[in-house]
Write a protein that holds these residues in place. Structure first.
Motif, PDB file in Angstrom:
ATOM      1  N   UNK A 130       0.829  -1.210   0.000  1.00 51.52           N
ATOM      2  CA  UNK A 130       0.000   0.000   0.000  1.00 51.52           C
ATOM      3  C   UNK A 130       0.859   1.255   0.000  1.00 51.52           C
ATOM      4  N   UNK A 131       1.882   1.284   0.872  1.00 48.74           N
ATOM      5  CA  UNK A 131       2.683   2.492   1.011  1.00 48.74           C
ATOM      6  C   UNK A 131       3.665   2.692  -0.140  1.00 48.74           C
ATOM      7  N   UNK A 132       4.161   1.621  -0.721  1.00 52.33           N
ATOM      8  CA  UNK A 132       5.201   1.735  -1.739  1.00 52.33           C
ATOM      9  C   UNK A 132       4.673   1.600  -3.174  1.00 52.33           C
ATOM     10  N   UNK A 133       3.513   0.975  -3.351  1.00 48.70           N
ATOM     11  CA  UNK A 133       3.003   0.743  -4.706  1.00 48.70           C
ATOM     12  C   UNK A 133       1.716   1.530  -4.966  1.00 48.70           C
ATOM     13  N   UNK A 134       0.728   1.357  -4.083  1.00 52.07           N
ATOM     14  CA  UNK A 134      -0.589   1.943  -4.349  1.00 52.07           C
ATOM     15  C   UNK A 134      -0.615   3.440  -4.054  1.00 52.07           C
ATOM     16  N   UNK A 135      -0.156   3.824  -2.858  1.00 48.08           N
ATOM     17  CA  UNK A 135      -0.259   5.227  -2.459  1.00 48.08           C
ATOM     18  C   UNK A 135       0.498   6.174  -3.391  1.00 48.08           C
ATOM     19  N   UNK A 136       1.739   5.862  -3.826  1.00 45.85           N
ATOM     20  CA  UNK A 136       2.391   6.783  -4.777  1.00 45.85           C
ATOM     21  C   UNK A 136       1.625   6.946  -6.080  1.00 45.85           C
ATOM     22  N   UNK A 137       0.897   5.905  -6.501  1.00 43.87           N
ATOM     23  CA  UNK A 137       0.157   5.994  -7.756  1.00 43.87           C
ATOM     24  C   UNK A 137      -1.092   6.852  -7.634  1.00 43.87           C
ATOM     25  N   UNK A 138      -1.748   6.807  -6.480  1.00 42.58           N
ATOM     26  CA  UNK A 138      -2.990   7.555  -6.312  1.00 42.58           C
ATOM     27  C   UNK A 138      -2.784   8.880  -5.584  1.00 42.58           C
ATOM     28  N   UNK A 139      -1.564   9.166  -5.138  1.00 38.77           N
ATOM     29  CA  UNK A 139      -1.339  10.353  -4.312  1.00 38.77           C
ATOM     30  C   UNK A 139      -1.685  11.660  -5.027  1.00 38.77           C
ATOM     31  N   UNK A 140      -1.293  11.852  -6.301  1.00 41.17           N
ATOM     32  CA  UNK A 140      -1.701  13.117  -6.958  1.00 41.17           C
ATOM     33  C   UNK A 140      -3.208  13.313  -6.996  1.00 41.17           C
ATOM     34  N   UNK A 141      -3.958  12.261  -7.304  1.00 42.83           N
ATOM     35  CA  UNK A 141      -5.418  12.372  -7.321  1.00 42.83           C
ATOM     36  C   UNK A 141      -5.964  12.577  -5.907  1.00 42.83           C
ATOM     37  N   UNK A 142      -5.384  11.888  -4.942  1.00 48.21           N
ATOM     38  CA  UNK A 142      -5.806  12.045  -3.552  1.00 48.21           C
ATOM     39  C   UNK A 142      -5.576  13.478  -3.078  1.00 48.21           C
ATOM     40  N   UNK A 143      -4.422  14.027  -3.423  1.00 44.17           N
ATOM     41  CA  UNK A 143      -4.118  15.405  -3.040  1.00 44.17           C
ATOM     42  C   UNK A 143      -5.069  16.385  -3.708  1.00 44.17           C
ATOM     43  N   UNK A 144      -5.385  16.145  -4.978  1.00 42.75           N
ATOM     44  CA  UNK A 144      -6.324  17.021  -5.681  1.00 42.75           C
ATOM     45  C   UNK A 144      -7.707  16.962  -5.037  1.00 42.75           C
TER      46      UNK A 144
END
Length: 294
Positions: A202-216
């Motif tokens: 989750x922390x190394x694969x999933x979260x970096x991929x969705x982080x820009x959208x999550x931040x937006x």
């Protein structure tokens, strides 16, 4: 047979040089499209903002400063920013969890739950405020048991944060959900095969991929919370220096025919929103560059 051979041996027709390498566009040319876009942006967005700034610039600077740094205004800033931040943190965690459940699990009622997420978009904010007030009042369904525990929601900053969270939750869910749907599960399976734990994936694969959208999504939720009015004024109580938000103080200035003071407060909110969007864009750009490198 000779005619067939002649047709087969005929060289392919070469497109004219002026159309070679040109991409087919469904919309009109660049000049017309850009002109329509800029005209729409100017009329709908830039013109009202320019009128607001010009109105605030028409008052003396001392009066402008007194309006934005008065004790009452500063109290509204603290309350609005604090409750909006609390609502955004809640929506960030709960919205991500809700988007994950809607994408990764199939269960009875999933489509109904997916439709309910958009309810705050369709529901008038005044109706939402009345419903939340009735629910969390001291004699309400949730307010009465919470009051027995010594927790007051209606007419407190907690109630304001709940109203903001209610109206801004869909921004996080609807921003993260499409990215989760497009996320390749083979990457997670590869990480599993290499011995990575669920937390590490989750922390190394999933979260970096969705982080820009999550931040937006969180940024949009925070911006919506800053400007929320209808749902908040019913549950806030609107007591000066205690439960009065900046949007309400601006409305009060308008009711007092103090257009300069209302414009000054609006410019302060506009500046805060602009700084927020600027910081968000910078962090988003860095996150996207990091994702591209990895």
């Amino acid at each position: 047979m000779a005619l067939v051979d002649a047709s087969l041996s005929k060289p392919a027709r070469t497109p004219p040089a002026r159309t070679r390498g040109r991409r087919r566009r469904v919309l009109p040319g660049f000049t017309l499209t850009l002109g329509c876009t800029l005209l729409y942006l100017a009329v709908i967005v830039l013109l009202p903002l320019a009128a607001l700034i010009l109105k605030s610039a028409s008052i003396p600077f001392d009066e402008f400063l007194d309006n934005i740094i008065s004790a009452r205004a500063l109290a509204t800033y603290r309350l609005t920013l604090g409750t909006a931040l609390g609502a955004t943190v809640f929506n960030g965690l709960f919205g991500l969890l809700l988007a994950w459940v809607l994408v990764r699990y199939d269960f009875p009622g999933r489509r109904l739950l997916d439709a309910i997420v958009d309810l705050p978009f369709a529901l008038p904010t005044a109706v939402a405020g009345i419903a939340l007030t009735e629910l969390f009042a001291k004699n309400g369904w949730l307010g009465e048991p919470l009051a027995k525990l010594g927790i007051s929601v209606a007419y407190t900053p907690l109630g304001i944060a709940i109203a903001m969270a209610f109206t801004s939750l869909p921004f996080v869910v609807r921003t993260v959900q499409p990215v989760l749907e497009d996320l390749d599960e083979e990457v997670e399976e590869a990480a599993h095969s290499l011995g990575a734990s669920d937390g590490a994936i989750f922390w190394r694969v999933i979260l970096p991929s969705i982080f820009p959208a999550f931040l937006a999504g969180c940024s949009l939720a925070f911006a919506r919370s800053l400007g929320e009015f209808g749902a908040v004024i019913f549950i806030a109580g609107n007591r000066p220096m205690q439960t009065e938000i900046t949007a309400l103080l601006t409305f009060i200035r308008l009711e007092e025919y103090d257009y300069g003071g209302a414009a000054a407060l609006s410019v302060a909110i506009l500046f805060a929103a602009f700084v927020l969007l600027l910081i968000t864009n910078i962090v988003q750009a860095r996150a996207l560059r990091y994702a591209d490198r990895h």
